[in-house]
Design a protein around this motif. Sequence first.
Motif, PDB file in Angstrom:
ATOM      1  N   LYS A 288      12.150-110.981 -19.857  1.00  0.00           N
ATOM      2  CA  LYS A 288      13.422-111.190 -20.540  1.00  0.00           C
ATOM      3  C   LYS A 288      14.653-111.097 -19.650  1.00  0.00           C
ATOM      4  N   VAL A 289      14.583-110.355 -18.553  1.00  0.00           N
ATOM      5  CA  VAL A 289      15.772-110.194 -17.698  1.00  0.00           C
ATOM      6  C   VAL A 289      15.427-110.389 -16.232  1.00  0.00           C
ATOM      7  N   LYS A 290      16.479-110.639 -15.462  1.00  0.00           N
ATOM      8  CA  LYS A 290      16.355-110.764 -14.005  1.00  0.00           C
ATOM      9  C   LYS A 290      17.405-109.864 -13.372  1.00  0.00           C
ATOM     10  N   ALA A 291      16.974-109.032 -12.419  1.00  0.00           N
ATOM     11  CA  ALA A 291      17.885-108.143 -11.703  1.00  0.00           C
ATOM     12  C   ALA A 291      17.943-108.583 -10.242  1.00  0.00           C
ATOM     13  N   THR A 292      19.156-108.797  -9.736  1.00  0.00           N
ATOM     14  CA  THR A 292      19.347-109.296  -8.370  1.00  0.00           C
ATOM     15  C   THR A 292      20.162-108.301  -7.562  1.00  0.00           C
ATOM     16  N   VAL A 293      19.646-107.927  -6.370  1.00  0.00           N
ATOM     17  CA  VAL A 293      20.349-106.952  -5.525  1.00  0.00           C
ATOM     18  C   VAL A 293      20.230-107.373  -4.059  1.00  0.00           C
ATOM     19  N   LEU A 294      21.057-106.732  -3.218  1.00  0.00           N
ATOM     20  CA  LEU A 294      20.935-106.918  -1.771  1.00  0.00           C
ATOM     21  C   LEU A 294      20.320-105.685  -1.135  1.00  0.00           C
ATOM     22  N   GLY A 295      20.719-104.529  -1.580  1.00  0.00           N
ATOM     23  CA  GLY A 295      20.142-103.285  -1.063  1.00  0.00           C
ATOM     24  C   GLY A 295      20.632-102.141  -1.920  1.00  0.00           C
ATOM     25  N   THR A 296      19.729-101.496  -2.650  1.00  0.00           N
ATOM     26  CA  THR A 296      20.161-100.464  -3.587  1.00  0.00           C
ATOM     27  C   THR A 296      18.955 -99.718  -4.124  1.00  0.00           C
TER      28      THR A 296
ATOM     29  N   LYS B 203      22.986-107.087 -10.172  1.00  0.00           N
ATOM     30  CA  LYS B 203      23.412-108.119 -11.129  1.00  0.00           C
ATOM     31  C   LYS B 203      22.251-108.388 -12.082  1.00  0.00           C
ATOM     32  N   VAL B 204      22.523-108.340 -13.380  1.00  0.00           N
ATOM     33  CA  VAL B 204      21.493-108.519 -14.402  1.00  0.00           C
ATOM     34  C   VAL B 204      21.814-109.735 -15.258  1.00  0.00           C
ATOM     35  N   ASP B 205      20.834-110.640 -15.402  1.00  0.00           N
ATOM     36  CA  ASP B 205      20.979-111.835 -16.234  1.00  0.00           C
ATOM     37  C   ASP B 205      19.779-111.932 -17.171  1.00  0.00           C
ATOM     38  N   ASN B 206      19.978-112.658 -18.297  1.00  0.00           N
ATOM     39  CA  ASN B 206      18.839-112.866 -19.189  1.00  0.00           C
ATOM     40  C   ASN B 206      17.970-114.006 -18.683  1.00  0.00           C
ATOM     41  N   GLU B 207      16.677-113.945 -19.038  1.00  0.00           N
ATOM     42  CA  GLU B 207      15.697-114.930 -18.590  1.00  0.00           C
ATOM     43  C   GLU B 207      15.129-115.758 -19.742  1.00  0.00           C
ATOM     44  N   ASP B 208      15.664-115.572 -20.941  1.00  0.00           N
ATOM     45  CA  ASP B 208      15.189-116.375 -22.068  1.00  0.00           C
ATOM     46  C   ASP B 208      16.358-116.660 -22.998  1.00  0.00           C
ATOM     47  N   ASN B 209      16.062-117.249 -24.147  1.00  0.00           N
ATOM     48  CA  ASN B 209      17.109-117.644 -25.086  1.00  0.00           C
ATOM     49  C   ASN B 209      17.161-116.762 -26.332  1.00  0.00           C
ATOM     50  N   LEU B 210      16.546-115.582 -26.262  1.00  0.00           N
ATOM     51  CA  LEU B 210      16.545-114.700 -27.420  1.00  0.00           C
ATOM     52  C   LEU B 210      17.934-114.131 -27.692  1.00  0.00           C
ATOM     53  N   THR B 211      18.692-113.905 -26.649  1.00  0.00           N
ATOM     54  CA  THR B 211      20.040-113.359 -26.804  1.00  0.00           C
ATOM     55  C   THR B 211      21.044-114.352 -26.242  1.00  0.00           C
ATOM     56  N   ASN B 212      22.304-114.110 -26.556  1.00  0.00           N
ATOM     57  CA  ASN B 212      23.332-114.930 -25.933  1.00  0.00           C
ATOM     58  C   ASN B 212      23.310-114.703 -24.433  1.00  0.00           C
ATOM     59  N   GLU B 213      23.651-115.734 -23.701  1.00  0.00           N
ATOM     60  CA  GLU B 213      23.618-115.623 -22.238  1.00  0.00           C
ATOM     61  C   GLU B 213      24.564-114.518 -21.783  1.00  0.00           C
TER      62      GLU B 213
END
Length: 349
Positions: free
Chosen positions: A201-209, A232-242
């Motif tokens: 459902k989600v994608k988390a993007t980091v450089l170093g943490t 940075k956290v983004d959704n990976e599906d259409n269940l919720t609003n972007e």
Amino acid sequence: MKYKNYTVADFIEDEYFMRWVKKPDERSDKFWKLWITNHPEKTKDLMQARHIIISMKYEEAPDFFESDYIEVLENILKKNRSELAREKRESTPFHSLFSYKVAAIIAIFIVAASGFVWLYWEKEDRPVESMEPRMMEKNSQAGSKITTWLEDGTKIKLNASSSIRFPEKFSDSSRVVYLEGEAFFEVKKDSTRPFIVRTDKVKATVLGTAFTVKAYPDESEIRVAVAEGKVKVDNEDNLTNEFSHTLIANQMTLLDLKMLSVTKQNCNAKIFAWKDDVIWFEDQPLKKIFRILERWYAVKIVASDNLNFEDKFSGSFENETLKAVLEALAHQGNFDYRITNNQVKIIKP
């Protein structure tokens, strides 16, 4: 991205994809390798389209065959004239005509044979080199936690009943792993290659943490919490609003799949305590606490019908036995318990 919904036919008709298959350059090569890493479910379609294009690539003789023909013919004729000049006798018109015909036939044969070999080689059912790296998987069973290191130096601690998939070697442009369950990440910093954790459902993007992601398939709550650095956290599906959240230390994104809601909020640092073998819950319903205990101690909890699973409890237990935790809960909730092998029976008087 449009390619996400492409079929095999769509890939074959796409000009940018065809150019990459026929004449790849550094930019297109990097783009498609990164794309397939991020969309492994499309690997089969993409590779099939690539194979079809390669198979069709030399249906007609390539353009350079004509120049090759001329060059081969001229070389043979030149050699033939040179040999004739060295001969002491004069060549008859018939002999000369015969020599030129032989030269032409040889040249045509050579070029035709070359074309046949080339076409045969391309149309042979040769294995296409896979662009997808070999995937590795680590699993933690109920009642256990494991720690693993990735080839880039990133450290991952898996909570109980969790799994992580990752490539044996990361690409030059990104580092992508796939999580089911809960894990704490201490990411090796690399400004040129973002580290991406993907769940359903989600994608988390980091450089170093350092951060934790919790996404068990049998729970309706997904959580990404940051201990240090930025994520940075983004959704990976259409269940919720972007949505797109940028989190810093002691912030988290909470996705509720029942309510179809997502919030960004502050979090208690104790949310990361599980990695140090500390069970912590604050104002949590009993049904959620029992699920935690089942994973933590590898047991099955069965409760009587008159138990209220919505009753909420708080507590913190460091390296405690199951009996000690149940004793504290039973005192707060006014219930009894019985442990038999790997089963716990909760009895409400």
